[in-house]
Design a protein around this motif. Structure first.
Motif, mmCIF file in Angstrom:
data_model
loop_
_atom_site.group_PDB
_atom_site.id
_atom_site.type_symbol
_atom_site.label_atom_id
_atom_site.label_comp_id
_atom_site.label_asym_id
_atom_site.label_seq_id
_atom_site.Cartn_x
_atom_site.Cartn_y
_atom_site.Cartn_z
ATOM 1 N N LYS A 199 23.972 17.414 -7.237
ATOM 2 C CA LYS A 199 23.770 17.914 -5.887
ATOM 3 C C LYS A 199 22.897 19.168 -5.911
ATOM 4 C CE LYS A 199 28.034 16.183 -3.787
ATOM 5 N NZ LYS A 199 29.325 16.564 -3.133
ATOM 6 N N ALA B 291 28.590 15.652 -10.783
ATOM 7 C CA ALA B 291 28.213 15.361 -9.398
ATOM 8 C C ALA B 291 27.714 16.624 -8.706
ATOM 9 C CB ALA B 291 29.414 14.780 -8.647
ATOM 10 N N GLN B 292 28.384 17.722 -8.952
ATOM 11 C CA GLN B 292 27.957 18.992 -8.372
ATOM 12 C C GLN B 292 26.599 19.402 -8.914
ATOM 13 O OE1 GLN B 292 29.616 20.381 -5.965
ATOM 14 N NE2 GLN B 292 28.272 22.156 -5.722
ATOM 15 N N GLN C 287 19.365 18.144 -6.685
ATOM 16 C CA GLN C 287 18.789 17.486 -5.525
ATOM 17 C C GLN C 287 18.377 18.493 -4.459
ATOM 18 O OE1 GLN C 287 21.337 14.583 -3.794
ATOM 19 N NE2 GLN C 287 19.793 13.815 -2.331
ATOM 20 N N SER C 288 19.262 19.495 -4.271
ATOM 21 C CA SER C 288 18.921 20.501 -3.272
ATOM 22 C C SER C 288 17.802 21.424 -3.744
ATOM 23 C CB SER C 288 20.171 21.322 -2.928
ATOM 24 O OG SER C 288 20.619 22.029 -4.071
ATOM 25 N N ASP D 147 14.110 19.153 -3.416
ATOM 26 C CA ASP D 147 14.103 18.203 -2.313
ATOM 27 C C ASP D 147 12.793 18.216 -1.516
ATOM 28 O OD1 ASP D 147 14.447 20.699 -1.311
ATOM 29 O OD2 ASP D 147 16.151 20.211 0.014
#
Length: 291
Positions: A240, A236-237, A243-244, A247
């Motif tokens: 993230k 999950a990290q 995604q960052s 983006d």
């Protein structure tokens, strides 16, 4: 004349005194009693060493030893509570503790004392052993059994002024005709006891193994669960972070460019010449055909 008679009487008294002087004293040794008699009746007993006085012809003295005596009692057969025969062979040590009773009951004759001791000890052995099974007798051999026999024996012979100080078993054995059978039975019983202990030990060991295996399985499951949670949290990290990182359109385009190059690199691995046919509209085609 009167003075002559007086002098003669005094001389006679002096002669009598001198003649009886050696018989007017007696000596008490350190390991004896001295009983003083007066016309056949005991009037006193001395038990301390030293020189004592007595009246000649009136008093007589009889000495009795205070030493410890040893008496080896003849072997005798006895029956246990469970009707098993045994042979007892023991000895006792004894001494005189009341010289007056000793003289009055046994006339201070040692052979009579041994007879009473033998009877008392035999009765004590018979009573004690008849109250116990054969196995209990064998297990109690030694101090416990000897002490009980001595106590019972003294309760019977106290009236004679003597006391059994110690009784010891030289042998407490089985008759030869049933000795082998009894030993075999005892060995079998001990083997059964040992087998029972072994079974109990194995059962307890299995319980410990089962408990340990269960605890290990629980800990392993907990560890796997924690690992899965950590992996999920890491993924999950990771998502993230990706995604960052991508983006914006420019970042996404650059990411697709890198992924396309990686895919092309993997497809070109291997020996020999390779030909790749690409659609101009594919991600790699766009890169290669771009002007």
């Amino acid at each position: 004349m009167k003075n002559f008679v007086i002098r003669g009487a005094l001389m006679l008294i002096g002669v009598v005194f001198v003649l009886t002087l050696p018989f007017s004293f007696y000596v008490v040794g350190p390991n004896e009693y001295a009983a003083l008699f007066e016309f056949g009746k005991i009037v006193s007993v001395s038990d301390t060493p030293g020189i004592k006085y007595k009246l000649p012809t009136v008093n007589t003295v009889r000495y009795i030893s205070k030493k410890l005596h040893l008496y080896d009692i003849p072997r005798s057969g006895v029956i246990t509570k469970d009707k098993k025969s045994m042979i007892a062979d023991n000895y006792v040590t004894w001494r005189v503790i009341d010289p007056v009773k000793y003289i009055q009951t046994l006339n201070a004759i040692e052979s009579r004392a041994r007879e009473r001791i033998e009877a008392a000890v035999y009765n004590a052995i018979k009573n004690v052993i008849s109250s116990m099974t054969q196995d209990e007798v064998i297990e109690a051999r030694g101090g416990k059994l000897s002490t009980k026999i001595a106590e019972d024996s003294n309760s019977d012979i106290g009236m004679y002024g003597i006391m059994i100080v110690q009784t010891e078993m030289k042998a407490l054995d089985l008759p030869d005709d049933n000795k082998a059978a009894v030993y075999e039975r005892m060995i079998s019983e001990r083997q059964n006891i040992a087998a029972s202990y072994t079974a109990e030990g194995n059962s307890e060991a299995q319980k410990i193994r089962n408990r340990t295996d269960r605890e290990a399985a629980i800990k392993s499951a907990e560890a796997e669960q924690k690992a899965a949670v950590l992996i999920a949290e890491g993924e999950a990290q990771y998502m993230k972070i990706l995604q960052s990182a991508y983006d914006t359109p420019e970042k996404a385009e650059f990411y697709n460019f890198l992924r396309s190059l990686d895919a092309l690199k993997k497809s070109m691995k291997g020996n020999g010449e390779k030909v790749i046919i690409l659609d101009k509209n594919s991600a790699i085609g766009k890169i290669l055909y771009s002007e």
